[in-house]
Motif scaffolding. Structure first.
Motif, PDB file in Angstrom:
ATOM      1  N   THR A 552       0.830  -1.214   0.000  1.00 64.40           N
ATOM      2  CA  THR A 552       0.000   0.000   0.000  1.00 64.40           C
ATOM      3  C   THR A 552       0.865   1.264   0.000  1.00 64.40           C
ATOM      4  O   THR A 552       0.570   2.250  -0.699  1.00 64.40           O
ATOM      5  CB  THR A 552      -0.920   0.004   1.226  1.00 64.40           C
ATOM      6  OG1 THR A 552      -1.662  -1.210   1.257  1.00 64.40           O
ATOM      7  CG2 THR A 552      -1.886   1.165   1.187  1.00 64.40           C
ATOM      8  N   VAL A 558      -0.510   7.815  -3.109  1.00 69.07           N
ATOM      9  CA  VAL A 558      -1.178   7.518  -1.858  1.00 69.07           C
ATOM     10  C   VAL A 558      -0.792   8.585  -0.843  1.00 69.07           C
ATOM     11  O   VAL A 558       0.377   8.953  -0.707  1.00 69.07           O
ATOM     12  CB  VAL A 558      -0.809   6.088  -1.345  1.00 69.07           C
ATOM     13  CG1 VAL A 558       0.675   5.970  -1.090  1.00 69.07           C
ATOM     14  CG2 VAL A 558      -1.599   5.766  -0.080  1.00 69.07           C
ATOM     15  N   ILE A 561      -3.411   6.477   4.913  1.00 69.15           N
ATOM     16  CA  ILE A 561      -3.720   5.063   5.154  1.00 69.15           C
ATOM     17  C   ILE A 561      -4.333   4.955   6.534  1.00 69.15           C
ATOM     18  O   ILE A 561      -3.879   5.614   7.489  1.00 69.15           O
ATOM     19  CB  ILE A 561      -2.450   4.191   5.069  1.00 69.15           C
ATOM     20  CG1 ILE A 561      -1.833   4.265   3.668  1.00 69.15           C
ATOM     21  CG2 ILE A 561      -2.763   2.731   5.414  1.00 69.15           C
ATOM     22  CD1 ILE A 561      -0.511   3.538   3.541  1.00 69.15           C
ATOM     23  N   HIS A 578      -7.197   3.089   2.130  1.00 69.21           N
ATOM     24  CA  HIS A 578      -6.219   4.058   1.615  1.00 69.21           C
ATOM     25  C   HIS A 578      -6.883   4.861   0.513  1.00 69.21           C
ATOM     26  O   HIS A 578      -7.968   4.524   0.009  1.00 69.21           O
ATOM     27  CB  HIS A 578      -4.965   3.348   1.106  1.00 69.21           C
ATOM     28  CG  HIS A 578      -5.225   2.399  -0.028  1.00 69.21           C
ATOM     29  ND1 HIS A 578      -5.227   2.794  -1.330  1.00 69.21           N
ATOM     30  CD2 HIS A 578      -5.513   1.063  -0.005  1.00 69.21           C
ATOM     31  CE1 HIS A 578      -5.486   1.748  -2.105  1.00 69.21           C
ATOM     32  NE2 HIS A 578      -5.670   0.677  -1.312  1.00 69.21           N
TER      33      HIS A 578
END
Length: 633
Positions: A552, A558, A561, A578
């Motif tokens: 992830t 990103v 999270i 996420h």
């Protein structure tokens, strides 16, 4: 003495009311023997699609080769023993036989030949067609098959329907060859007879050999446990009686057929002497020093057998067996007059001895009889009755052992009660010592592993972390270094609180995410604080979380999270959300981590409050084998 008399009286009274287990076993054996005999007779006569050939022409050739048209043949009946045929040259080691193909065989097209027994090698031809052999075809290599049935199949193309001849070449030791009668018939009928005779003539011998070795092992065990020389007699008896059985099934002999025959007769007499001495010592309470004269019998018998010419070996061996039979008759009389054992044991031993004597007498008359036609249907029975006698003795010995153990059971219980406290203390001392030694060994191994990994892989990974710039490469190196530390710490084999292990793992990933500029939030269920997990489960869980969160963290774009852990009745649910544009891929390593925990991974909907900010969510469910923290403490 009075107690023994009372016990004997009680046994006798109970025997009148109900049949003893030993009597039931012996009665069952006799009933089974009768049933098997009737069944075998019925099977042998139920399908008579065969002919039994008992006449042939014989030729004592001057060469080993196939006979020519000018060969001189003379009629003879089968079985034909070379040692009892005055016209057979004593120096010859082979002979030829011919038999016209019976009319019933030609008319019915029968293609099977069954010979129940023969001595040494036998080969067969149909006219000029070589059909096969019952042993090696080489004239220099003898294979012993004298009690083994052999079957041959004649190809249908060889049968012309006209007069044809079967030729047999028998190769054996001089004065030791026997040509037996044989069957020709339908395949199904002879195959059924072959199986029956193979069981009677070969399989029973193998079973008898196994029984001998089993009883020898029991006797050796009894002698080692009691140091009583009487059990050495049963050991020697089993080993001696295994020689005649080995004589039947041995495929070849390296020290001479006649020497093996001498050894066989000597073993039969020696085993009988050992049995005689054992019964005298055990059931008549005769001191062994008074039975030393019996040891002269096998010594003298062996010396006479060595000096005996080969044609008289069977006669001398049978004479020794006859002498032992007379001694056994005397023993039977003494057993009933002066036996000190319980009557049912004396009856069982006497029945076994009587059966063995009758079988031995039958075999002696069969071997010494001048009517060789008995060999057409008769066979030796001693190799069957001898193991039966030994099994009776073994059964009685086991019964006596069971009785003795029952008498000592109460004493053992009392002794165990008195020694239980001391035994528990000793066990505790040894257990503590073992735990301490194990901890010392584990600590030493752990220290060695720490040193090796720290000096090699750990140092390299740490160097890679320090030299790399911030980004995926540095995070990957840090993740590998943490995997290494987790695996090394597994050596400590310490259980951990589930909540603490999850919190430690989340702190690690929070630091990694911070280094990559990613926000990381996590929440752990308070119910996990009361549970203890094994170190192996903690390690597998940390490796799974590291692989899952690493995939992830390495997603493009990103920014945030979120991790949530919930526990519901031994089922742990890990939810990872996420805001990356795409969800993570299920890599082979991630599959491996999931399989190690029996876990499942599936996409789920995020919490309603986070659906806009964290559109992607993965849920991992895995069973957790734990124990309460208080109980572990």
């Amino acid at each position: 003495m009075s107690e023994e008399t009372a016990m004997s009286g009680t046994t006798a009274m109970s025997g009148k009311k109900a049949m003893s287990p030993l009597t039931k076993v012996i009665s069952g054996l006799f009933a089974a023997l009768i049933l098997i005999s009737v069944t075998l007779v019925w099977l042998l006569t139920a399908n008579p699609n065969y002919v039994f050939i008992t006449d042939a022409d014989v030729m004592d050739p001057a060469s080993y080769d196939y006979p020519d048209a000018n060969a001189q043949w003379r009629p003879t009946s089968l079985p034909r023993s070379w040692s009892r045929d005055p016209q057979h040259d004593n120096a010859l080691e082979y002979a030829w036989y011919r038999i016209p193909l019976p009319e019933a065989v030609r008319e019915n097209g029968w293609t099977q030949i069954l010979m129940l027994r023969h001595i040494m090698n036998v080969e067969i031809w149909l006219d000029q067609h070589y059909l096969g052999s019952g042993g090696p075809a080489s004239p220099d290599n003898l294979q012993r098959n004298w009690n083994r049935p052999v079957m041959w199949h004649i190809p249908e193309a060889w049968l012309t329907g006209e007069n044809q001849m079967l030729y047999f070449r028998l190769h054996s030791v001089s004065d030791f060859g026997v040509m037996s009668p044989f069957f020709m018939g339908q395949t199904e009928a002879l195959q059924q007879r072959y199986r029956i005779h193979h069981f009677l003539q070969i399989e029973l011998v193998k079973i008898g050999l196994m029984a001998m070795f089993f009883i020898a092992a029991l006797s050796l065990f009894a002698w080692l446990e009691t140091q009583n020389p009487r059990w050495m007699l049963t050991l020697l008896m089993s080993l001696s009686w295994s020689l005649p059985l080995s004589y039947i099934v041995a495929p070849s002999v390296t020290f001479g057929e006649m020497n093996f025959l001498r050894l066989t007769h000597w073993g039969t007499v020696t085993g009988a002497v050992c049995l005689l001495a054992f019964v005298y010592a055990y059931y008549l309470s005769t001191p062994l020093r008074r039975l030393r004269w019996l040891a002269l019998l096998p010594v003298l018998h062996g010396a006479v057998l060595i000096a005996t010419p080969k044609l008289q070996i069977v006669a001398v061996g049978s004479a020794g067996q006859l002498l032992l039979q007379l001694l056994f008759v005397v023993l039977l009389v003494k057993l009933f007059r002066h036996g000190t054992a319980p009557r049912r044991q004396l009856l069982a031993v006497s029945a076994g001895l009587l059966i063995m004597l009758l079988a031995a007498l039958h075999d002696i008359t069969l071997v010494l009889s001048t009517a060789t036609t008995r060999w057409r249907w008769d066979m030796l029975w001693a190799y069957i009755t001898q193991p039966v006698m030994l099994l009776i003795l073994t059964w009685l010995g086991l019964a006596a052992f069971k009785k003795g153990t029952s008498a000592l059971r109460n004493l053992n219980r009392l002794l165990q009660t008195r020694l239980s406290a001391a035994e528990n203390n000793i066990k505790q001392v040894y257990a503590d010592q073992e735990i301490l030694e194990r901890e010392v060994r584990v600590a030493a191994e752990r220290e060695a592993i720490y040193r090796d990994l720290h000096d090699d892989l750990g140092a390299k990974l740490l160097s890679l972390v320090l030299k790399s710039e911030r980004g995926p490469i540095r995070d990957l190196a840090r993740s590998a270094l943490q995997d290494l530390r987790d695996i090394v710490s597994r050596v400590a084999n310490n259980d951990s609180v589930l909540a603490a292990a999850l919190a430690d793992s989340m702190a690690e990933h929070e630091g990694r995410a911070s280094g990559l500029g990613i926000a990381f939030d996590w929440d752990i269920d308070a119910a996990t604080e009361d549970l203890i997990c094994h170190s192996s489960l903690i390690l597998k869980m940390r490796l799974l979380l590291r692989e899952l969160i690493s995939n992830t963290l390495w997603q493009e774009d990103v920014q945030r999270i979120e991790f949530v852990a919930r526990l519901d009745q031994q089922q742990l649910t890990l939810r990872l959300s996420h805001d990356a544009p795409t969800t993570i891929a299920l890599s082979p390593l991630l599959r491996k981590r999931l399989a190690a925990l029996n876990a499942t991974l599936q996409p789920t909907l995020p919490a309603p409050a986070a659906q806009q900010d964290l559109p992607h969510c993965l849920s991992v469910s895995l069973p957790v084998v734990t124990e309460p923290a208080a109980a572990s403490a």
